[in-house]
Scaffold this active site. Structure first.
Site: not given
Ligand code: GCW
Length: 718
Positions: A307, A381, A409
């Site tokens: 990323e 993820d 998240e």
């Protein structure tokens, strides 16, 4: 009679005072120490009248202080500290080498460096509770365990407890930036007030350390894996040192994240190539400098070539070459390097599920001894549900540590009640079949790859500056559970939930039973209303708040929810069998067979591994489409049940926390319905099928849901 009356009065007064001193806002976490009922106090108070322990040791000092705090709160009396055992009711907090323990034949050999024993015994002719470890930290952990027993009102007159952690490195990963923004943080700002450090040492830092020590966490990575090289500057190292000093008595080491390009950014070099001698020398000098400031510094954590983060691949070097350079510089100081396996490349068209394995598995055995490869629990993820990561069991010569995400998240941020203990238990219990049946993920991470090799678990913290630390009362349970699983990866989520509920809300079984029931079903509910039947990553872009299953316009295919669901007129789901991406081939053959066959794959992972027609017959006899809709509704229904359960607890727990949870559950219900409606509206536009009978159509049309934007959702990366 008078004595009894006085006792009742004093208990009452003490209750009142304790409550005045501590508003119930969640700050106290599970270390509340509210007064026990008088029958328990009468039974056990005489067993704890004084505490004995060496006075010159900070960790023992912290243990004694905690015991005094706990006994004062729970029993109402001051625990007198004495030099030696002179009276019945002594609690002896000490180490194996204490002369007072001579001839008692205690099982210290089983305790390792950090374990403890709690034993009722006669010491110098007096009834004593011994709490001891081979090191001081064991005594501190033992005191917290003893306090847990007291909080639950359990008998303490014949104790014989032995416990030791199964993993060595039990760390929180704070994704905290130097400007105090927390990436994926939903509990306010970073706890670390870098601007005021090192001079101002917020008392919260010590409470943070107490809370962590109480669950056996022994390390904290202070900074974000999306790293900023400035944390390695000399002025920042002084600030880190201040925190390290506060944490030291609690057995907590500090770690930092290392930005791979720091030699360029801080050192002014032209390259960060790990094989370049100047780069190696720069890191060696930097790491020596860190240890000169903080002699017990834990080590570094690195996210590289993922990323947008810099890394060894920028110089055509492998992850092992990058990691080993840092590991070599850390080794003389006994520091460790945690190197993340969370990688997927922009240009790579391979199924994202496969990329970390493809890149790391061939490097097995190529890392230095002080490297731990840190692997997320699943291959994508931190989704509400993922099968275990195929790397577990597949790198037998490399220490792998587990990375869980405590912050939610992808599970509704702070306002959705979702207990993650069940998710972690599911992953840890999963059988990798490597090398053979019974090699669960827990066993893989617990078993050192060779004598002396390091083991560990990391949790992405959900802690911030909010009074209640974690953004919600129930999110504290996830911090708590993480510590307990890091201590014992074979632990059970329900038992942990029960301990937490008793300590946090009170030990009335009517309260704890209800709370445990709510918690145990809560994560599955989130799975159901967000991503049922093995769907994944359907969250809106960037902040991941709310549904965005239709998103298809992002630069990289694997950033788009449509990539994961593969919903088309012919059906839905990601084919990861040999006909598709064949990600299944990365698992042991037994696992691949089990998940690869429609006869044996659990419904929970169905669409993770298979692309199936909308009319596919489920084991229940229903069509896939109907089953999907039913799951969305089941998720919403569970939230309604949690609300009803919570209403029943009014008056049984304090009003302030009760009301906060009630309001959060209302937010959760709104958002669960939003998720359910938006998802059904989207998938129905593709499946073109009616809803099963009794299931209501979404409240609005698809365009309505697509038009919802929440650009200021908290916790975004920046
Ligand atoms: O889950 C994703 C997050 C990123 C995070 C990344 C990672 C720190 O959306 O915010 O970056 O994972 O784990 O590195």
């Amino acid at each position: 009679m008078l004595r009894k009356l006085l006792a009742i009065l004093s208990a009452f007064l003490c209750f009142g005072l304790a409550n005045q001193g501590h508003a119930e806002d969640g700050y106290d976490l599970w270390l509340r120490y509210r007064p026990l009922e008088s029958s328990t106090v009468e039974r056990y108070a005489s067993r704890i009248t004084n505490v004995v322990g060496p006075t010159d040791r900070p960790t023992i000092g912290a243990a004694v202080e905690e015991l005094q705090r706990g006994v004062k709160g729970l029993f109402g009396h001051d625990l007198v500290r004495r030099e030696t055992v002179m009276h019945d009711g002594a609690v002896l907090v000490t180490r194996a080498d204490s002369p007072l323990l001579k001839n008692l034949d205690l099982p210290f050999a089983r305790l390792g460096d950090e374990g403890y024993l709690i034993r009722t015994a006669m010491v110098q002719g007096k009834r004593t509770t011994i709490i001891a470890g081979n090191g001081d930290i064991g005594a501190l952990y033992g005191v917290f365990r003893f306090l847990r027993l007291l909080q639950a009102g359990q008998p303490i007159d014949r104790l014989d407890i032995v416990d030791a952690p199964k993993l060595q490195v039990r760390v929180l990963n704070h994704w905290d930036n130097l400007d105090r923004h927390v990436e994926r943080g939903y509990a306010g700002q970073s706890l670390w007030d870098w601007q005021k450090l090192p001079r101002f040492k917020d008392p919260r830092y010590t409470d943070y350390a107490r809370a962590n020590a109480s669950i056996g966490i022994n390390g904290t990575v202070l900074t974000n894996v999306n790293a900023n090289a400035d944390i390695l500057r000399p002025d920042y190292l002084q600030k880190v040192k201040a925190l390290a000093e506060l944490f030291r008595p609690y057995g907590i080491k500090v770690y930092l994240t290392a930005r791979f390009s720091a030699p360029i950014e801080l050192g002014g070099l032209g390259t960060a190539d790990p094989l370049d001698p100047a780069v190696r020398a720069w890191w060696k000098a930097k790491i020596d400098e860190i240890y000169a400031v903080i002699p017990d510094f834990g080590g570094l954590l690195v996210k590289a070539n993922s990323e947008g983060q810099p890394g060894p691949a920028d110089y055509h070097r492998t992850h092992a070459e990058g990691a080993n350079m840092l590991a070599d510089a850390l080794a003389p100081h006994h520091g460790i390097l945690m190197w993340r396996a969370f990688v997927y490349a922009a240009e790579n068209a391979e199924d994202r599920h496969k990329q970390a394995y493809t890149e790391f598995q061939p490097l097995d055995g190529k890392f230095r001894d002080n490297v731990l490869v840190q692997v997320k629990n699943g291959a994508i993820d931190f989704q509400p549900r993922e099968p275990f990561h195929p790397l577990f069991g597949a790198m037998p010569r490399t220490p792998l540590m587990m990375e869980f995400q405590i912050t939610k998240e992808y599970l509704g941020f702070a306002t959705h009640l979702a207990y993650l203990g069940t998710m972690w238990e599911e992953v840890l219990e999963a059988d990798t079949f490597r090398p053979a049946r019974g090699s669960t993920v827990a066993k893989v991470i617990e078993t050192p790859v060779d004598a002396g090799a390091v083991t560990g678990m990391a949790g992405v913290a959900n802690i911030g500056s909010d009074r209640n630390w974690s953004g919600s009362q129930f999110d504290q349970a996830n911090w708590y559970a993480f510590g307990r699983f890091a201590w014992d990866p074979d632990a059970k989520a329900e038992a942990i939930a029960r301990d937490w509920a008793r300590m946090t809300w009170g030990k009335d079984p009517a309260v704890t039973d209800t709370i445990v029931r709510m918690m145990m079903g809560s994560r599955e509910a989130v799975v159901d209303y967000m991503t049922p039947l093995g769907l994944t990553h359907q969250m809106a872009t960037g902040h991941h708040y709310g549904p965005g299953p239709w998103v298809s316009d992002l630069k990289r295919p694997e950033w788009n929810p449509v990539y994961y669901a593969q919903a088309r007129p012919d059906g839905i789901g990601f084919d990861r069998t040999s006909r598709g991406s064949d990600a299944l081939a990365q698992y042991a053959p037994q696992v691949a067979r089990n998940w690869g066959s429609l006869a044996t794959v659990p419904d929970e992972l169905l669409l993770w591994f298979h692309h199936l027609p909308w009319d596919h017959r489920m084991k229940s006899g229903r069509t896939l489409w109907d089953a999907l809709v039913i799951r969305y509704d089941a998720g919403v229904d569970h939230v309604r049940r949690m609300q009803a359960d919570w209403v029943g607890l009014r008056g049984k727990v304090d009003e302030t926390r009760w009301a906060e949870v009630r309001d959060f559950l209302e937010i959760q219900l709104d958002e669960a319905i939003w998720w359910r409606d938006a998802s059904i509206a989207w998938f129905q536009s593709i499946s073109k099928r009616p809803l099963p009978e009794g299931h209501k159509p979404p409240a609005h049309d698809l365009d309505y849901y697509k038009a919802i934007t929440t650009p200021y959702a908290p916790g975004q990366g920046k």
